[in-house]
Enzyme design. Structure first.
Site, PDB file in Angstrom:
ATOM      1  CE  LYS A   1    -110.438 -47.785-110.101  1.00  0.00           C
ATOM      2  NZ  LYS A   1    -111.655 -48.208-110.838  1.00  0.00           N
TER       3      LYS A   1
HETATM    4  P1  NAD Z   1    -110.069 -59.071-112.998  1.00  0.00           P
HETATM    5  O1  NAD Z   1    -108.867 -58.824-112.295  1.00  0.00           O
HETATM    6  O2  NAD Z   1    -111.441 -59.816-112.538  1.00  0.00           O
HETATM    7  O3  NAD Z   1    -109.886 -59.501-114.469  1.00  0.00           O
HETATM    8  C1  NAD Z   1    -108.763 -59.362-115.231  1.00  0.00           C
HETATM    9  C2  NAD Z   1    -108.479 -60.269-116.310  1.00  0.00           C
HETATM   10  O4  NAD Z   1    -107.549 -59.506-117.339  1.00  0.00           O
HETATM   11  C3  NAD Z   1    -108.047 -61.414-116.004  1.00  0.00           C
HETATM   12  O5  NAD Z   1    -108.776 -62.440-116.936  1.00  0.00           O
HETATM   13  C4  NAD Z   1    -106.639 -61.502-116.570  1.00  0.00           C
HETATM   14  O6  NAD Z   1    -106.124 -62.818-116.868  1.00  0.00           O
HETATM   15  C5  NAD Z   1    -106.721 -60.468-117.800  1.00  0.00           C
HETATM   16  N1  NAD Z   1    -105.313 -60.115-118.052  1.00  0.00           N
HETATM   17  C6  NAD Z   1    -104.645 -59.421-117.254  1.00  0.00           C
HETATM   18  N2  NAD Z   1    -103.298 -58.869-117.831  1.00  0.00           N
HETATM   19  C7  NAD Z   1    -103.744 -59.305-119.275  1.00  0.00           C
HETATM   20  C8  NAD Z   1    -103.218 -59.183-120.521  1.00  0.00           C
HETATM   21  N3  NAD Z   1    -101.922 -58.407-120.593  1.00  0.00           N
HETATM   22  N4  NAD Z   1    -103.783 -59.303-121.532  1.00  0.00           N
HETATM   23  C9  NAD Z   1    -104.959 -59.961-121.681  1.00  0.00           C
HETATM   24  N5  NAD Z   1    -105.771 -60.236-120.232  1.00  0.00           N
HETATM   25  C10 NAD Z   1    -105.229 -59.977-119.313  1.00  0.00           C
HETATM   26  O7  NAD Z   1    -110.486 -57.516-113.365  1.00  0.00           O
HETATM   27  P2  NAD Z   1    -112.009 -57.048-113.844  1.00  0.00           P
HETATM   28  O8  NAD Z   1    -112.760 -56.699-112.364  1.00  0.00           O
HETATM   29  O9  NAD Z   1    -112.681 -57.945-114.604  1.00  0.00           O
HETATM   30  O10 NAD Z   1    -111.639 -55.909-114.430  1.00  0.00           O
HETATM   31  C11 NAD Z   1    -111.238 -55.615-115.633  1.00  0.00           C
HETATM   32  C12 NAD Z   1    -111.215 -54.120-116.122  1.00  0.00           C
HETATM   33  O11 NAD Z   1    -112.575 -53.958-116.045  1.00  0.00           O
HETATM   34  C13 NAD Z   1    -110.148 -53.196-115.710  1.00  0.00           C
HETATM   35  O12 NAD Z   1    -109.730 -52.179-116.377  1.00  0.00           O
HETATM   36  C14 NAD Z   1    -111.296 -52.650-114.561  1.00  0.00           C
HETATM   37  O13 NAD Z   1    -110.526 -51.406-114.184  1.00  0.00           O
HETATM   38  C15 NAD Z   1    -112.374 -52.435-115.390  1.00  0.00           C
HETATM   39  N6  NAD Z   1    -113.773 -52.197-114.423  1.00  0.00           N
HETATM   40  C16 NAD Z   1    -114.175 -53.157-113.718  1.00  0.00           C
HETATM   41  C17 NAD Z   1    -115.297 -53.023-112.909  1.00  0.00           C
HETATM   42  C18 NAD Z   1    -115.680 -54.281-112.085  1.00  0.00           C
HETATM   43  O14 NAD Z   1    -116.797 -54.091-111.602  1.00  0.00           O
HETATM   44  N7  NAD Z   1    -114.864 -55.265-111.775  1.00  0.00           N
HETATM   45  C19 NAD Z   1    -115.931 -52.039-112.773  1.00  0.00           C
HETATM   46  C20 NAD Z   1    -115.651 -50.983-114.117  1.00  0.00           C
HETATM   47  C21 NAD Z   1    -114.386 -51.402-114.724  1.00  0.00           C
END
Ligand code: NAD
Length: 447
Positions: free
Chosen positions: A111
């Site tokens: 990571k």
């Molecule tokens: P992203 O940056 O696309 O989206 C994050 C979202 O969270 C946004 O809508 C933002 O407005 C919202 N957010 C931020 N702070 C917040 C708060 N305090 N309360 C509520 N909403 C809030 O990120 P993502 O890629 O969708 O990732 C989201 C989660 O999923 C993370 O924990 C990431 O580690 C995990 N994840 C992502 C992937 C991937 O392929 N993108 C894979 C595995 C896990």
């Protein structure tokens, strides 16, 4: 007023506790082997300067951690967020190791993260941060050593810059497999952007179909709350809605909205409003709800899809869902896990629920190496089959060692759990750790 409980939000401690709890269920593993599987292999941490658009210079801190490479090259996203810490990155790298082992992809865990606030940075500043960060990492990343991917506030564009930067220093090779989550016309895979959300959907659907969570028989008509509408949350919202679920509340970083009529929110209107206003808050006909209160709404399925440590010792007891799906990484703390377990609320853990992203990242890597392009239907079929198989293995382990009759009081009475402390997370970790331990021993402790 009730006293607030103090809980250590150190995510590293959290994953270590989870590891210790799960490894106690695997008989005969030597202490030294357990330590090797638990601790990170390598942590790189550095500071670098960037010239900002206004001519000023700012220093940024970045981290890249390889947790384990027993199954293959390190694999894991890079996040840009003001709250990134080295401990958080180390914890997330460990989660990647278990995740890859669980869905049986030949990658280890890694990571990365840069402490910055992308909302306050221009596109060209983000590009300079990305290029400098990747240049500082040098040959610590590579197609067969450590392969980054998108995470919080990084996306296809960031991955294109990563590829381009690495390629500039490694001419004459096929460097496409150095990073996944790239745009389609730079070696990206069909389906990668949606993969985490789609994998989460497949896992939830298969879990409901194959377990005795009798209060929710299918997604049709289920009342769903989603925290976070980014890459993962927005895909989850669309797919659950399409499957007949009623999305009653959603949120983004600015707050949440709630509409508890029969059909829930009009999802298309939610996305259109967010596109126009940058937030869901204020959509006509909805009630505004804080992100804190959104997690406490009465629903069938609660899906945190934003940040870590959202459900903790101080709010877990007030959570009123029948099933919790960890689309985000680490949204439920160790203390909250115990409280939810005592409340008979099953948690489909992150290493299973959001493993679709790394699975399709693996497909992208294979396509890049072979110079192939697989069709979307082929990819989604392969994804579905891996997610379903991982769910089956976790449920099988859960039934073997734990309380698989959660949410079903009748069965709880007639079939006493063998080990009440075994939840789905522990079962998933047992499958992953057991697989890693076997491979480590088969490879032989070197020399
Ligand atoms: P992203 O940056 O696309 O989206 C994050 C979202 O969270 C946004 O809508 C933002 O407005 C919202 N957010 C931020 N702070 C917040 C708060 N305090 N309360 C509520 N909403 C809030 O990120 P993502 O890629 O969708 O990732 C989201 C989660 O999923 C993370 O924990 C990431 O580690 C995990 N994840 C992502 C992937 C991937 O392929 N993108 C894979 C595995 C896990």
């Amino acid at each position: 007023m009730k006293n607030k409980k103090t809980e250590d939000f150190n995510p590293f401690l959290n994953v270590h506790q989870q590891f210790d709890q799960a490894s106690a269920h695997i008989i005969g593993l030597k202490r030294g082997l357990l330590d090797f599987l638990k601790f990170s292999k390598q942590t790189i941490s550095f500071c670098f300067p960037i010239e900002m658009d206004d001519g000023s210079i700012k220093s940024f801190h970045g981290f890249r951690v390889i947790h384990n490479q027993i199954l293959g090259p390190g694999k894991g996203g890079i996040r840009f967020h003001p709250e990134v810490t080295e401990l958080e990155v180390r914890a997330l790298a460990a989660l990647m190791t278990w995740k890859c082992a669980l869905v049986n992809v030949p990658f280890g865990g890694a990571k990365g993260g840069v402490i910055c606030d992308p909302k306050l940075l221009s596109k060209s500043e983000l590009r300079r941060i990305t290029r400098r960060f990747i240049t500082e990492l040098g040959d610590n990343i590579g197609p067969y050593t450590d392969i980054p991917a998108p995470d919080l506030y990084t996306n296809e564009q960031t991955m294109a810059w990563i590829y381009d930067t690495y390629n500039a220093f490694h001419h004459g090779n096929n460097n496409l497999p150095v990073v996944t989550g790239k745009p389609l016309n730079i070696g990206g895979s069909a389906g990668r952007t949606e993969a985490t959300g789609l994998g989460c959907f497949y896992a939830t659907q298969h879990f409901l179909e194959t377990t005795r969570i009798t209060q929710i028989k299918s997604l049709k008509g289920a009342r769903v709350v989603i925290q976070g509408l980014g890459n993962v949350g927005s895909v989850v919202a669309r797919l659950f809605h399409k499957a007949g679920a009623h999305i009653i509340a959603v949120s983004d970083s600015q707050g949440g909205i709630y509409h508890n009529n029969h059909q829930g929110l009009d999802i298309n209107a939610v996305f259109e409003y967010k596109r126009q206003h940058g937030t869901v808050v204020g959509l006509p006909g909805t009630e505004t709800v804080t992100n804190e209160n959104l997690l406490l709404l009465e629903c069938d399925i609660l899906i945190p899809a934003a940040l870590g440590n959202q459900i903790h010792a101080n709010n877990a007891d007030s959570v009123k869902t029948k099933l919790l799906i960890e689309a985000a990484n680490g949204p439920v703390t160790a203390d909250a896990d115990k409280i939810l377990s005592a409340k008979n609320i099953p948690v489909l853990p992150d290493i299973l629920a959001n493993a679709g992203g790394v699975t399709v990242s693996y497909f992208e890597w294979v396509q890049n190496i072979e110079n192939e392009h697989w069709s979307l239907s082929d990819i989604n079929q392969k994804l579905k089959s891996r997610m379903n198989q991982a769910v089956d293995e976790v449920v099988h382990q859960w039934q073997k060692t734990g309380d698989s009759s959660l949410n079903n009081p009748k069965e709880t009475q007639s079939q006493k759990p063998k080990a009440a402390d075994v939840d789905l997370r522990t079962a998933a970790l047992v499958v992953a750790i057991d697989r890693l331990a076997k491979v480590t021993l088969e490879r032989g402790i070197w020399p």
